[in-house]
Design an enzyme around this catalytic site. Structure first.
Site, PDB file in Angstrom:
ATOM      1  N   PHE A  76       0.843  -1.237   0.138  1.00 50.53           N
ATOM      2  CA  PHE A  76      -0.080  -0.080   0.026  1.00 50.53           C
ATOM      3  C   PHE A  76       0.872   1.278   0.089  1.00 50.53           C
ATOM      4  O   PHE A  76       0.733   2.130   0.824  1.00 50.53           O
ATOM      5  CB  PHE A  76      -1.097  -0.084   1.157  1.00 50.53           C
ATOM      6  CG  PHE A  76      -2.078   0.802   1.203  1.00 50.53           C
ATOM      7  CD1 PHE A  76      -3.037   0.694  -0.106  1.00 50.53           C
ATOM      8  CD2 PHE A  76      -2.555   1.910   2.000  1.00 50.53           C
ATOM      9  CE1 PHE A  76      -3.955   1.454  -0.321  1.00 50.53           C
ATOM     10  CE2 PHE A  76      -3.680   2.315   1.649  1.00 50.53           C
ATOM     11  CZ  PHE A  76      -4.431   2.187   0.600  1.00 50.53           C
ATOM     12  N   ALA A 131       3.077   3.804  -3.173  1.00 47.79           N
ATOM     13  CA  ALA A 131       2.463   4.789  -4.157  1.00 47.79           C
ATOM     14  C   ALA A 131       1.593   4.174  -5.173  1.00 47.79           C
ATOM     15  O   ALA A 131       0.438   4.392  -5.372  1.00 47.79           O
ATOM     16  CB  ALA A 131       3.775   5.264  -4.937  1.00 47.79           C
ATOM     17  N   VAL A 166       6.106  -3.377 -16.914  1.00 47.01           N
ATOM     18  CA  VAL A 166       6.956  -2.651 -17.876  1.00 47.01           C
ATOM     19  C   VAL A 166       6.365  -1.406 -18.363  1.00 47.01           C
ATOM     20  O   VAL A 166       5.142  -1.539 -18.789  1.00 47.01           O
ATOM     21  CB  VAL A 166       6.990  -3.548 -19.060  1.00 47.01           C
ATOM     22  CG1 VAL A 166       8.087  -2.865 -19.824  1.00 47.01           C
ATOM     23  CG2 VAL A 166       7.590  -4.884 -18.545  1.00 47.01           C
ATOM     24  N   GLY A 180      11.870  14.204  -6.091  1.00 50.35           N
ATOM     25  CA  GLY A 180      11.115  12.886  -5.943  1.00 50.35           C
ATOM     26  C   GLY A 180      11.074  11.928  -6.974  1.00 50.35           C
ATOM     27  O   GLY A 180      10.355  11.032  -7.041  1.00 50.35           O
ATOM     28  N   LYS A 186      12.846  -5.237 -16.791  1.00 47.33           N
ATOM     29  CA  LYS A 186      11.951  -5.087 -17.875  1.00 47.33           C
ATOM     30  C   LYS A 186      12.077  -5.883 -19.142  1.00 47.33           C
ATOM     31  O   LYS A 186      11.720  -6.370 -19.932  1.00 47.33           O
ATOM     32  CB  LYS A 186      11.556  -3.320 -18.038  1.00 47.33           C
ATOM     33  CG  LYS A 186      11.041  -2.889 -16.727  1.00 47.33           C
ATOM     34  CD  LYS A 186      10.949  -1.431 -16.651  1.00 47.33           C
ATOM     35  CE  LYS A 186      10.084  -0.815 -15.611  1.00 47.33           C
ATOM     36  NZ  LYS A 186      10.596   0.744 -15.386  1.00 47.33           N
TER      37      LYS A 186
HETATM   38  N1  NAP Z   1       5.984   3.743  -8.516  1.00 49.43           N
HETATM   39  C1  NAP Z   1       5.731   3.496  -9.750  1.00 49.43           C
HETATM   40  O1  NAP Z   1       5.392   4.341 -10.400  1.00 49.43           O
HETATM   41  C2  NAP Z   1       5.964   1.908 -10.148  1.00 49.43           C
HETATM   42  C3  NAP Z   1       5.623   1.784 -11.683  1.00 49.43           C
HETATM   43  C4  NAP Z   1       5.669   0.568 -12.252  1.00 49.43           C
HETATM   44  C5  NAP Z   1       6.075  -0.375 -11.190  1.00 49.43           C
HETATM   45  N2  NAP Z   1       6.164  -0.315 -10.105  1.00 49.43           N
HETATM   46  C6  NAP Z   1       6.465  -1.395  -8.907  1.00 49.43           C
HETATM   47  O2  NAP Z   1       5.254  -1.469  -8.202  1.00 49.43           O
HETATM   48  C7  NAP Z   1       5.581  -2.013  -6.810  1.00 49.43           C
HETATM   49  C8  NAP Z   1       5.256  -1.176  -5.845  1.00 49.43           C
HETATM   50  O3  NAP Z   1       5.928   0.232  -6.382  1.00 49.43           O
HETATM   51  P1  NAP Z   1       5.723   1.357  -5.108  1.00 49.43           P
HETATM   52  O4  NAP Z   1       6.051   2.704  -5.724  1.00 49.43           O
HETATM   53  O5  NAP Z   1       4.127   1.412  -4.644  1.00 49.43           O
HETATM   54  O6  NAP Z   1       6.519   1.240  -3.938  1.00 49.43           O
HETATM   55  P2  NAP Z   1       6.510   1.637  -2.460  1.00 49.43           P
HETATM   56  O7  NAP Z   1       5.555   3.020  -2.471  1.00 49.43           O
HETATM   57  O8  NAP Z   1       7.896   1.609  -1.643  1.00 49.43           O
HETATM   58  O9  NAP Z   1       5.311   0.750  -1.920  1.00 49.43           O
HETATM   59  C9  NAP Z   1       5.628  -0.735  -1.290  1.00 49.43           C
HETATM   60  C10 NAP Z   1       4.550  -0.917  -0.387  1.00 49.43           C
HETATM   61  O10 NAP Z   1       4.632  -2.443  -0.117  1.00 49.43           O
HETATM   62  C11 NAP Z   1       4.608  -2.465   1.206  1.00 49.43           C
HETATM   63  N3  NAP Z   1       5.494  -3.626   1.672  1.00 49.43           N
HETATM   64  C12 NAP Z   1       6.611  -3.693   1.817  1.00 49.43           C
HETATM   65  N4  NAP Z   1       7.132  -5.125   2.147  1.00 49.43           N
HETATM   66  C13 NAP Z   1       6.080  -5.788   2.283  1.00 49.43           C
HETATM   67  C14 NAP Z   1       5.792  -7.138   2.793  1.00 49.43           C
HETATM   68  N5  NAP Z   1       6.849  -8.044   3.115  1.00 49.43           N
HETATM   69  N6  NAP Z   1       4.458  -7.591   2.744  1.00 49.43           N
HETATM   70  C15 NAP Z   1       3.477  -6.593   2.451  1.00 49.43           C
HETATM   71  N7  NAP Z   1       3.662  -5.399   1.925  1.00 49.43           N
HETATM   72  C16 NAP Z   1       4.992  -4.966   2.042  1.00 49.43           C
HETATM   73  C17 NAP Z   1       5.289  -1.317   1.926  1.00 49.43           C
HETATM   74  O11 NAP Z   1       4.799  -1.362   3.214  1.00 49.43           O
HETATM   75  P3  NAP Z   1       4.735   0.181   4.092  1.00 49.43           P
HETATM   76  O12 NAP Z   1       3.839   1.084   3.649  1.00 49.43           O
HETATM   77  O13 NAP Z   1       4.485  -0.368   5.569  1.00 49.43           O
HETATM   78  O14 NAP Z   1       6.381   0.495   3.996  1.00 49.43           O
HETATM   79  C18 NAP Z   1       4.511  -0.218   0.905  1.00 49.43           C
HETATM   80  O15 NAP Z   1       3.044  -0.191   1.246  1.00 49.43           O
HETATM   81  C19 NAP Z   1       7.283  -2.120  -7.142  1.00 49.43           C
HETATM   82  O16 NAP Z   1       7.452  -3.648  -7.262  1.00 49.43           O
HETATM   83  C20 NAP Z   1       7.697  -1.354  -8.077  1.00 49.43           C
HETATM   84  O17 NAP Z   1       8.632  -1.683  -8.601  1.00 49.43           O
HETATM   85  C21 NAP Z   1       6.099   0.907  -9.584  1.00 49.43           C
END
Ligand code: NAP
Lengths: 161, 338
Positions: B11, B13, B154, B209, B227
């Site tokens: 939960f 971004a 991707v 950011g 990717k």
């Molecule tokens: N951001 C982007 O634009 C984007 C685009 C494409 C793909 N992605 C991919 O999407 C995924 C999420 O990205 P994000 O940007 O949302 O990352 P993020 O903001 O770091 O969020 C990660 C979330 O996962 C939770 N988490 C961490 N370890 C966990 C566990 N063991 N069990 C359950 N939940 C856990 C974190 O918990 P806490 O809140 O407690 O820290 C946080 O809520 C990643 O794999 C990333 O590579 C991201």
């Protein structure tokens, strides 16, 4: 009027026919075909020399058609066609003997350096833009070789896509 | 009217973007596909909110932003986390959006395999388990006869996997060349427009950011390489893993080299190349007016095909709602088959 072409074709049955078929309808006649099988490259392509006869405008249509079909024309009437390729080297370009780097590139068959520009940077890591002219269709060969030369001198290579 | 129950793990971004997107679109999805979307469980790294009744998306977002955790969600907040979440409620589809881990693919791998075993479909934006264990993941999904979708992994919102599969099924894809990392594209674009050094530009991106505090995954090309592996496997059927990709990042690119490139009409971009001959991520020269000349955090990819020749896609490679858009598309495609 006659025209000699060297085309680069895949060495598989039917490939030549599929190229010649559309030519027939353009008012040019095929005089000779020579497959240069011993010159097969790593992609399985071979140079195929063809001689055509026809009016200049019909021969021009053939060239147009071949370009449209994405066929590489290596030679036209004995003149090897060239393409310009750019690359940038980053690192200790000068200290690793830039002259030797140029010489090594110039030693490659059908390749010559036509432009070189170096920018020195404060951080010692300088950059060099190298433009080479290479026989048509040799792009990946040239870039692979430049990469090899650069690896030995620990230079970062930024090749054209 | 039947329900479609979602379990959302992660939960941050993307996870929050998914909650927002579902909140915005659930009404129209219900009208169009006859399914009422319900988030029955959400968890982060240490807490969760779970109820069969369905959680309120706005309240989830509020709780997370106020307390940083989900255990304070009124009535249904708890300290249950990890795989236990999957055992605590009945659901139809897991949306797995935990951090990408390229050491061992966890927790994504275990969570996903557990969902497969319970015959649940999975939608993800994660790259780690796919880059390391693509074949195994797909095999397990097939063995369990469930759907496994990862469009968002991707290029974020840029359509590519579904696009190739569903829009271009007539054409065989011979190669893909593209810009698959938004952060490095932003840094290189700024270095080009401002003439600034790599380190200064990286710092600026971190302040905005756009780059993370530890930018290694982006700037060293690791993210783009993951990717590359996913595209190689899914679209070109190349049995490859992360190890097979040749990777060079952008940290050695100097402003001088960008200047030299400019003079000859080129830009420097971090390019991923996927073909039978080469799996490679490296800085390359691209022509100023070519499809590769996209700016800022945009991603792009040119697919070279046998029938359609070249087709290029462009889109936002990252962002909360943007990435959620791809996840929701996958989710809708799952729903359509039910
Ligand atoms: N951001 C982007 O634009 C984007 C685009 C494409 C793909 N992605 C991919 O999407 C995924 C999420 O990205 P994000 O940007 O949302 O990352 P993020 O903001 O770091 O969020 C990660 C979330 O996962 C939770 N988490 C961490 N370890 C966990 C566990 N063991 N069990 C359950 N939940 C856990 C974190 O918990 P806490 O809140 O407690 O820290 C946080 O809520 C990643 O794999 C990333 O590579 C991201």
């Amino acid at each position: 009027m006659r025209m000699n072409l060297v085309l680069e074709l895949l060495d598989i049955p039917g490939q030549l026919v599929s190229v010649l078929e559309p030519i027939g309808g353009l008012g040019a006649n095929l005089v000779t075909v020579i497959h240069q099988r011993d010159l097969k490259n790593e992609k399985g392509m071979i140079p195929v020399q063809i001689t055509l006869e026809g009016e200049q405008e019909n021969l021009n249509l053939v060239i147009e058609k071949l370009n449209e079909m994405g066929i590489t024309i290596l030679e036209l009437d004995g003149v090897v066609r060239k393409e310009r390729l750019s690359t940038i080297l980053i690192g200790h370009v000068i200290d690793t003997d830039i002259k030797d780097t140029m010489d090594k590139i110039n030693e490659l068959k059908g390749v010559s350096v036509v432009d070189l520009e170096v920018k020195l940077a404060e951080e010692l890591e300088s950059s060099a833009m190298i433009v080479v002219e290479a026989d048509f269709g040799k792009k990946s060969f040239v870039f692979d070789k430049i990469q090899e030369i650069a690896n030995k001198k620990d230079l970062l290579v930024v090749n054209e896509v | 009217m039947s329900e479609f129950k979602i379990c959302l793990i992660g939960f941050g971004a993307v996870g929050q973007g998914v909650a927002k997107a579902i909140n915005m679109k659930k009404q129209s999805i219900q009208e169009k596909y006859g399914k009422k979307l319900k988030i029955v469980a959400v968890s982060d790294s240490s807490s969760s909110a779970i109820t069969e009744e369905g959680l309120n998306e706005e309240l989830l977002l509020k709780t997370k932003s106020k307390f940083g955790k989900l255990n304070k969600y009124p009535e249904y907040g708890s300290d249950i986390c990890g795989e236990d979440v999957l055992d605590s409620v009945d659901y139809d589809c897991l949306i797995e959006v935990t951090p990408t881990n390229i050491e061992n693919g966890e927790p994504a791998k275990s969570l996903t395999l557990k969902a497969f075993k319970s015959k649940k479909d999975v939608v993800t934006s994660n790259k780690g388990h796919l880059a390391l264990f693509y074949k195994e993941m797909i095999k397990e999904a097939n063995l369990n006869n469930v759907q496994f979708k990862f469009e968002a992994s991707v290029g974020g919102a840029m359509p590519i996997i579904n696009f190739a599969d569903e829009t271009l099924p007539s054409s065989k894809i011979k190669s893909i060349v593209g810009i698959l990392n938004g952060t490095t594209n932003y840094i290189l674009s700024r270095m080009t427009s401002e003439g600034s050094s790599y380190l200064n530009t990286l710092e600026e991106s971190q302040q905005l950011g756009i780059a993370e505090t530890d930018p290694t995954q982006d700037v060293e090309g690791i993210d783009a390489a993951c990717k590359t592996v996913i595209l190689a496997n899914s679209l070109l059927k190349i049995d490859a893993t992360y190890e097979d990709v040749e990777v060079v990042g952008i940290s050695k690119i100097t402003s001088e080299s960008i200047d030299l490139a400019k003079k000859e009409g080129y830009l420097i971009k971090l390019i991923a190349e996927v073909s039978l001959d080469s799996l490679k991520v490296s800085p390359r020269l691209v022509k100023k007016n070519s499809p590769y000349a996209v700016e800022g955090t945009l991603n792009m990819a040119t697919l070279k095909t046998d029938l359609a020749d070249e087709v290029t896609v462009v889109g936002k490679g990252a962002g909360s709602l943007e990435t959620a858009s791809a996840i929701l598309t996958d989710l809708i495609n799952v729903i359509r088959t039910k």
